[in-house]
Design a protein around this motif. Sequence first.
Motif, PDB file in Angstrom:
ATOM      1  N   ASN A  49       0.837  -1.205   0.000  1.00 53.86           N
ATOM      2  CA  ASN A  49       0.000   0.000   0.000  1.00 53.86           C
ATOM      3  C   ASN A  49       0.873   1.257   0.000  1.00 53.86           C
ATOM      4  O   ASN A  49       0.618   2.210  -0.750  1.00 53.86           O
ATOM      5  CB  ASN A  49      -0.908  -0.017   1.231  1.00 53.86           C
ATOM      6  N   ARG A  50       1.920   1.263   0.832  1.00 51.27           N
ATOM      7  CA  ARG A  50       2.823   2.416   0.880  1.00 51.27           C
ATOM      8  C   ARG A  50       3.519   2.610  -0.462  1.00 51.27           C
ATOM      9  O   ARG A  50       3.640   3.743  -0.952  1.00 51.27           O
ATOM     10  CB  ARG A  50       3.869   2.228   1.979  1.00 51.27           C
ATOM     11  N   GLY A  51       3.979   1.507  -1.071  1.00 47.74           N
ATOM     12  CA  GLY A  51       4.664   1.623  -2.348  1.00 47.74           C
ATOM     13  C   GLY A  51       3.780   2.200  -3.436  1.00 47.74           C
ATOM     14  O   GLY A  51       4.216   3.046  -4.228  1.00 47.74           O
ATOM     15  N   VAL A  52       2.522   1.755  -3.493  1.00 42.71           N
ATOM     16  CA  VAL A  52       1.583   2.302  -4.477  1.00 42.71           C
ATOM     17  C   VAL A  52       1.346   3.783  -4.203  1.00 42.71           C
ATOM     18  O   VAL A  52       1.321   4.609  -5.131  1.00 42.71           O
ATOM     19  CB  VAL A  52       0.253   1.516  -4.461  1.00 42.71           C
ATOM     20  N   ALA A  53       1.186   4.139  -2.928  1.00 43.69           N
ATOM     21  CA  ALA A  53       0.972   5.544  -2.569  1.00 43.69           C
ATOM     22  C   ALA A  53       2.182   6.396  -2.955  1.00 43.69           C
ATOM     23  O   ALA A  53       2.035   7.519  -3.461  1.00 43.69           O
ATOM     24  CB  ALA A  53       0.693   5.657  -1.071  1.00 43.69           C
ATOM     25  N   GLN A  54       3.385   5.872  -2.736  1.00 43.13           N
ATOM     26  CA  GLN A  54       4.593   6.607  -3.114  1.00 43.13           C
ATOM     27  C   GLN A  54       4.662   6.806  -4.623  1.00 43.13           C
ATOM     28  O   GLN A  54       5.018   7.891  -5.103  1.00 43.13           O
ATOM     29  CB  GLN A  54       5.838   5.859  -2.622  1.00 43.13           C
ATOM     30  N   PHE A  55       4.311   5.763  -5.374  1.00 42.82           N
ATOM     31  CA  PHE A  55       4.327   5.891  -6.835  1.00 42.82           C
ATOM     32  C   PHE A  55       3.325   6.953  -7.282  1.00 42.82           C
ATOM     33  O   PHE A  55       3.632   7.776  -8.156  1.00 42.82           O
ATOM     34  CB  PHE A  55       4.004   4.553  -7.496  1.00 42.82           C
ATOM     35  N   LYS A  56       2.134   6.931  -6.708  1.00 43.18           N
ATOM     36  CA  LYS A  56       1.129   7.930  -7.077  1.00 43.18           C
ATOM     37  C   LYS A  56       1.645   9.339  -6.806  1.00 43.18           C
ATOM     38  O   LYS A  56       1.456  10.251  -7.621  1.00 43.18           O
ATOM     39  CB  LYS A  56      -0.170   7.683  -6.298  1.00 43.18           C
ATOM     40  N   TYR A  57       2.298   9.512  -5.672  1.00 42.75           N
ATOM     41  CA  TYR A  57       2.823  10.841  -5.344  1.00 42.75           C
ATOM     42  C   TYR A  57       3.923  11.235  -6.328  1.00 42.75           C
ATOM     43  O   TYR A  57       3.918  12.353  -6.861  1.00 42.75           O
ATOM     44  CB  TYR A  57       3.367  10.869  -3.918  1.00 42.75           C
ATOM     45  N   ASP A  58       4.855  10.327  -6.577  1.00 45.01           N
ATOM     46  CA  ASP A  58       5.983  10.632  -7.460  1.00 45.01           C
ATOM     47  C   ASP A  58       5.529  11.010  -8.862  1.00 45.01           C
ATOM     48  O   ASP A  58       6.201  11.787  -9.554  1.00 45.01           O
ATOM     49  CB  ASP A  58       6.929   9.430  -7.552  1.00 45.01           C
ATOM     50  N   HIS A  59       4.396  10.457  -9.296  1.00 43.66           N
ATOM     51  CA  HIS A  59       3.945  10.669 -10.671  1.00 43.66           C
ATOM     52  C   HIS A  59       2.702  11.554 -10.760  1.00 43.66           C
ATOM     53  O   HIS A  59       2.091  11.664 -11.827  1.00 43.66           O
ATOM     54  CB  HIS A  59       3.700   9.319 -11.352  1.00 43.66           C
TER      55      HIS A  59
END
Length: 327
Positions: free
Chosen positions: A81-91
């Motif tokens: 969940n954290r990894g998906v959230a980080q990807f969303k933020y980065d992009h």
Amino acid sequence: MDIVSLVRDTRIQRILSHPEDDSSIWQRALQRLLAADIELTRQSAGESAIAALQRLMIFLGYSTAASGAFLIDGDFGRGTNRGVAQFKYDHGLGGKPDRERLCYPCRWNNARRLIDSIPETSLDQATLQAMLQTAYQRCEQNQVMCGDVELAIFHLNALHKHRFLDCRAILERYGDAALTAARAQQQKGIQIRPEWILSIIRQETAGIIRPRFEQHYLSRLNQRHPDSDLEELRMQSMSLGLGQIMGCNYDAVGAPDARALFSAPVDEQVAFVARFLKPRQAETGKGQPDEADFHRVARFYNGPKYAAHHYHERLARWFREFRLLLG
């Protein structure tokens, strides 16, 4: 490119699925996702589909476990969940979390417990397409782990099945690079024997690259540099490469930034280990180190609590093995 076209790319298919696994299961889940029938969330079932997502995230450099490990277990847990959230933020994707939520206040000993500070998110079509497109572009540009798509997939597959290398296999794969790195340091008047370089690789990764994200590092760096690029700060908060060197040490090993520790060619990653050992050349220049030398190098590389998990003893064991193999 749309999702269907991206998934037809043979490189993407190899990223999403281990060659020994049945890919038809996650492909059926993909069809349901495209039909807007499902979204992957923390409540989702379907280990194969989630494992495919985790492989994709790891390929892109995102941690999937609450501990910070890069793990393929088919569980859409707090770490994924954290990894998906980080990807969303980065992009800059819709539904991205607030930066402060991603960098929640924590210490090393409570970061995992407090991970639920990051709100629950989902893998929707837009996010999946962005992930696949990013993977495709990085394949095209060789901006991937080890700077080589084939090697990146090799390490991904080995990590997936926990197939790590023994000393002999590490010597076969990285021995020449270690000898070259040692000679390069010697030309600068720095003594780093190849046995030490290989022993660190054996101890830290067993020859299979498996980064680790440290949430407390990111939270601290974000507090100090609130306006810096968060993706670069995230890379600085990971131990990277064959030697598990923290990204924040990129300058000490001659890398331009933290991401370079992730995408550098294998020979350069071996050289990073040699450069990082420079402050301990009094020990690493020895062909016959004593017990105190292993303690000093272990403390330098692993920190003050190295003895709690016998880091120095294993380092000594690997050194003796490599010295024997090198003749």
